[in-house]
Design a protein around this motif. Structure first.
Motif, PDB file in Angstrom:
ATOM      1  N   HIS A  57       0.854  -1.182   0.000  1.00 20.89           N
ATOM      2  CA  HIS A  57       0.000   0.000   0.000  1.00 20.89           C
ATOM      3  C   HIS A  57       0.893   1.236   0.000  1.00 20.89           C
ATOM      4  O   HIS A  57       1.851   1.330   0.764  1.00 20.89           O
ATOM      5  N   TYR A 116       8.468   0.626 -11.119  1.00 20.81           N
ATOM      6  CA  TYR A 116       8.219   0.565  -9.681  1.00 20.81           C
ATOM      7  C   TYR A 116       9.547   0.541  -8.925  1.00 20.81           C
ATOM      8  O   TYR A 116      10.543  -0.031  -9.358  1.00 20.81           O
ATOM      9  N   VAL A 172      -1.593  -2.763 -10.214  1.00 17.47           N
ATOM     10  CA  VAL A 172      -1.803  -1.665  -9.277  1.00 17.47           C
ATOM     11  C   VAL A 172      -3.231  -1.149  -9.410  1.00 17.47           C
ATOM     12  O   VAL A 172      -3.742  -0.983 -10.518  1.00 17.47           O
ATOM     13  N   SER A 195      -5.387   2.105  -8.212  1.00 14.72           N
ATOM     14  CA  SER A 195      -5.317   3.440  -7.624  1.00 14.72           C
ATOM     15  C   SER A 195      -6.720   3.906  -7.272  1.00 14.72           C
ATOM     16  O   SER A 195      -7.690   3.594  -7.970  1.00 14.72           O
ATOM     17  N   ASP A 219      -4.732   6.589  -2.883  1.00 15.43           N
ATOM     18  CA  ASP A 219      -4.241   5.295  -2.408  1.00 15.43           C
ATOM     19  C   ASP A 219      -3.862   4.409  -3.584  1.00 15.43           C
ATOM     20  O   ASP A 219      -4.550   4.395  -4.615  1.00 15.43           O
ATOM     21  N   TYR A 220      -2.773   3.661  -3.392  1.00 12.82           N
ATOM     22  CA  TYR A 220      -2.317   2.691  -4.377  1.00 12.82           C
ATOM     23  C   TYR A 220      -2.210   1.334  -3.680  1.00 12.82           C
ATOM     24  O   TYR A 220      -1.510   1.202  -2.666  1.00 12.82           O
ATOM     25  N   ILE A 254      -0.951  -2.472  -4.470  1.00  8.71           N
ATOM     26  CA  ILE A 254      -0.048  -3.050  -5.461  1.00  8.71           C
ATOM     27  C   ILE A 254       0.114  -4.539  -5.189  1.00  8.71           C
ATOM     28  O   ILE A 254       0.524  -4.942  -4.089  1.00  8.71           O
ATOM     29  N   LEU A 309      -0.851  10.047 -12.190  1.00  2.00           N
ATOM     30  CA  LEU A 309      -0.829   9.273 -10.949  1.00  2.00           C
ATOM     31  C   LEU A 309       0.564   8.742 -10.618  1.00  2.00           C
ATOM     32  O   LEU A 309       0.739   8.024  -9.638  1.00  2.00           O
ATOM     33  N   PRO A 353       1.519   3.997 -12.965  1.00  2.00           N
ATOM     34  CA  PRO A 353       0.443   3.184 -13.556  1.00  2.00           C
ATOM     35  C   PRO A 353       0.367   3.394 -15.066  1.00  2.00           C
ATOM     36  O   PRO A 353       0.306   4.536 -15.537  1.00  2.00           O
ATOM     37  N   TYR A 399      -3.825   2.699 -17.687  1.00  2.00           N
ATOM     38  CA  TYR A 399      -4.744   3.092 -16.614  1.00  2.00           C
ATOM     39  C   TYR A 399      -6.189   2.959 -17.082  1.00  2.00           C
ATOM     40  O   TYR A 399      -6.549   3.385 -18.169  1.00  2.00           O
TER      41      TYR A 399
END
Length: 558
Positions: free
Chosen positions: A41, A78, A88, A90, A100-101, A103, A534, A541, A544
């Protein structure tokens, strides 16, 4: 989440959802471990003004009456993660002051696909009036037997947004979950949320379309977990497949029962009902259509063991009105909504691989809501050859590849937003488009239909080869005014700053009924959000918008 509060302006909400390149990371990267499975996270602070909206919501994690946007992307560039990233998700909030991500991580000893987030739904599983986020990873590795069986993560909502430390996790080795984890089960490849047992808490249906039933490989199965005061529980879980007496058909190799799912009210009682797609039913056997859609009734004990009905792709052939229009793989995509306002929900099934007679031209079948269930004699077929439907029918358009159902026009009748990700615009192959078909007292209609592509005035950018505009669609309450607005994913979109061939992808919002007195319609919001916006020092990301959280998720990826 359902509540009534004061309205808020469209521009204010869109400004709240949009962010630039994040300036700082809050607390860096946190790992979350459940059942031996690890995800990461990452939270980034952003300025925010609290919002207040009213009307129905579908992904309101912070409870302000305005939907938040959770979307899946491929991970790229990453850094600072303990293991390689495998997907991921988002989350952009309307009020909570962060992004918030979540993963997915690959363990050191295993390899697999970037499948974390390949199904993504929102539902209030604990009844606290904050939506929770369910994330499916159909290639998740079971730490016990090392099978790539799949798993599902549930992140609960709160006034402050999603609460990562309260995450719960299920796979087929979890106590109470039926069956066992096996490689290629694809548990979590499809998800749907809704209140099947009528207790005011959402339940979760989980598709495992690769599940073997006896000796039948890829026959497919569905697990239903029920909501409770503490959230989803495996206590009383149901396991459905086609070798059960309650389920129509018979389990066969490659049926892929559970490839798609939807939950909604088809009849008029208090219980929502479960619809299951098996798009490879009769594949290679029937020459006038394949695939099957099954409706199972909800009840106080969960999914009922009586009264289930089903319809096959071959059975709807007479309704096409054309011997050369064939519903191949009916049920690749599913949704439910009351398009004629009679209180009975219609089952909407996409078959993007249908012959129309164009190969992979695609069609959408709308089954009239009936207390007796599904019937091939109560269906209407839509293609791009249907009167009023925008677009030029061509090979590989894949009309019906994505679906979202909701009341855009605020007339009490659901409308259907249809993705056509393979649509060629001029000479640009797979540029993509979307079509909105409107509900009416007579049912769904091509009259007044709208079509949008990226060459349309006010829609950002231009139509380009491989953009795949319409590869994902959602109808959410983005402006807090109660009606449904639209989000359209263009996963192949390259933006300034991308490396050639590595698209960040974009989501494009549309307003529903933008001004008082205006005719019911969608209007482009003249903005878009990209994966590049993002990007953080931890993750970028890309593609997306592969999935957007709503009531159901699954089906083909484009």
């Amino acid at each position: 989440m359902r509540r009534s509060t004061a309205s808020v302006s469209v521009l204010a909400v869109l400004a709240g959802l949009a962010i630039g390149v994040p300036a700082q990371a809050a607390e860096g990267v946190q790992t979350i471990t459940r059942d031996g499975v690890v995800i990461a996270h990452h939270r980034v602070a952003k300025p925010s003004t609290p919002m207040r909206g009213f009307g129905g919501t579908r992904s309101d994690f912070d409870g302000d009456g305005v939907d938040d946007v959770a979307a899946t992307a491929d991970p790229s560039n990453y850094n600072g993660l303990p293991y390689p990233a495998m997907g991921v998700v988002s989350v952009r909030y309307s009020s909570a002051p962060q992004v918030d991500y979540f993963i997915g991580l690959m363990s050191q000893s295993d390899s697999g696909c970037s499948c974390f987030g390949m199904a993504l739904v929102a539902g209030d599983f604990n009844g606290d009036r904050y939506d929770d986020l369910a994330i499916g990873d159909p290639d998740e590795v079971d730490p016990g037997n090392k099978a790539h069986g799949g798993g599902v993560w549930i992140i609960p909502g709160s006034k402050a947004g999603l609460v990562p430390n309260s995450a719960i996790h299920f796979n087929q080795s979890s106590a109470g979950v039926p069956d066992v984890a096996e490689t290629w089960d694809r548990f979590g490849a499809a998800l749907a949320a809704g209140d099947i047992n009528g207790d005011a808490r959402d339940d979760l249906a989980i598709g495992a379309y690769g599940e073997s039933v006896g000796s039948k490989a890829d026959a497919g199965a569905v697990t239903v977990l029920f909501g409770g005061p503490a959230g989803l529980t495996a206590t009383g879980a149901q396991h459905l497949h086609q070798d059960l007496a309650a389920v129509p058909g018979a389990a066969e190799n490659n049926d892929q029962f559970g490839y798609s799912l939807a939950i909604g009210k088809v009849d008029s009682n208090r219980y929502q009902d479960l619809v299951i797609g098996a798009p490879r039913e009769n594949d290679g056997v029937s020459w006038n259509g394949t695939g099957m859609v099954t409706l199972m009734w909800g009840g106080p004990g969960g999914v009922s063991t009586t009264g289930a009905t089903s319809v096959t792709g071959a059975a709807v052939a007479p309704a096409t009105g054309d011997a050369n229009t064939i519903a191949w793989y009916l049920g690749d995509v599913l949704a439910i909504g009351d398009v004629n306002g009679d209180g009975l929900g219609e089952v909407v099934a996409g078959a993007p691989g249908a012959q129309t007679p164009h190969i992979n031209g695609g069609l959408v079948a709308v089954f009239t809501g009936r207390t007796a269930g599904l019937s091939a004699g109560a269906v209407r077929i839509f293609t791009q050859r249907t009167a009023g439907v925008p677009g030029d029918p061509e090979d590989d358009d894949r009309f019906g590849g994505t679906l979202a159902v909701g009341d855009v026009t605020r007339d009490g009748k659901a409308d259907v937003l249809i993705g056509v990700p393979g649509e060629g615009i001029g000479s640009q192959a797979e540029a993509g488009m979307v079509v909105l078909l409107k509900g009416s007292a007579a049912g769904l209609t091509g009259t007044g239909a709208q079509g949008f592509d990226q060459n349309h005035a006010v829609v950002p950018d231009t139509a380009e080869r491989g953009d795949k505009f319409g590869a994902s669609v959602a109808l959410l309450n983005l402006d807090g005014t109660g009606g449904m607005d639209a989000l359209v994913g263009s996963v192949g979109e390259e933006v300034s700053g991308d490396l050639a061939g590595y698209p960040s992808g974009t989501l494009v919002p549309f307003h529903g009924v933008p001004l008082p007195g205006a005719p019911g319609a969608l209007t482009p919001a003249n903005t878009s959000w990209s994966g590049l916006t993002l990007r953080t020092e931890v993750i970028w990301p890309q593609r997306y918008g592969l999935r957007i959280a709503g009531p159901q998720s699954g089906g083909p990826l484009f």
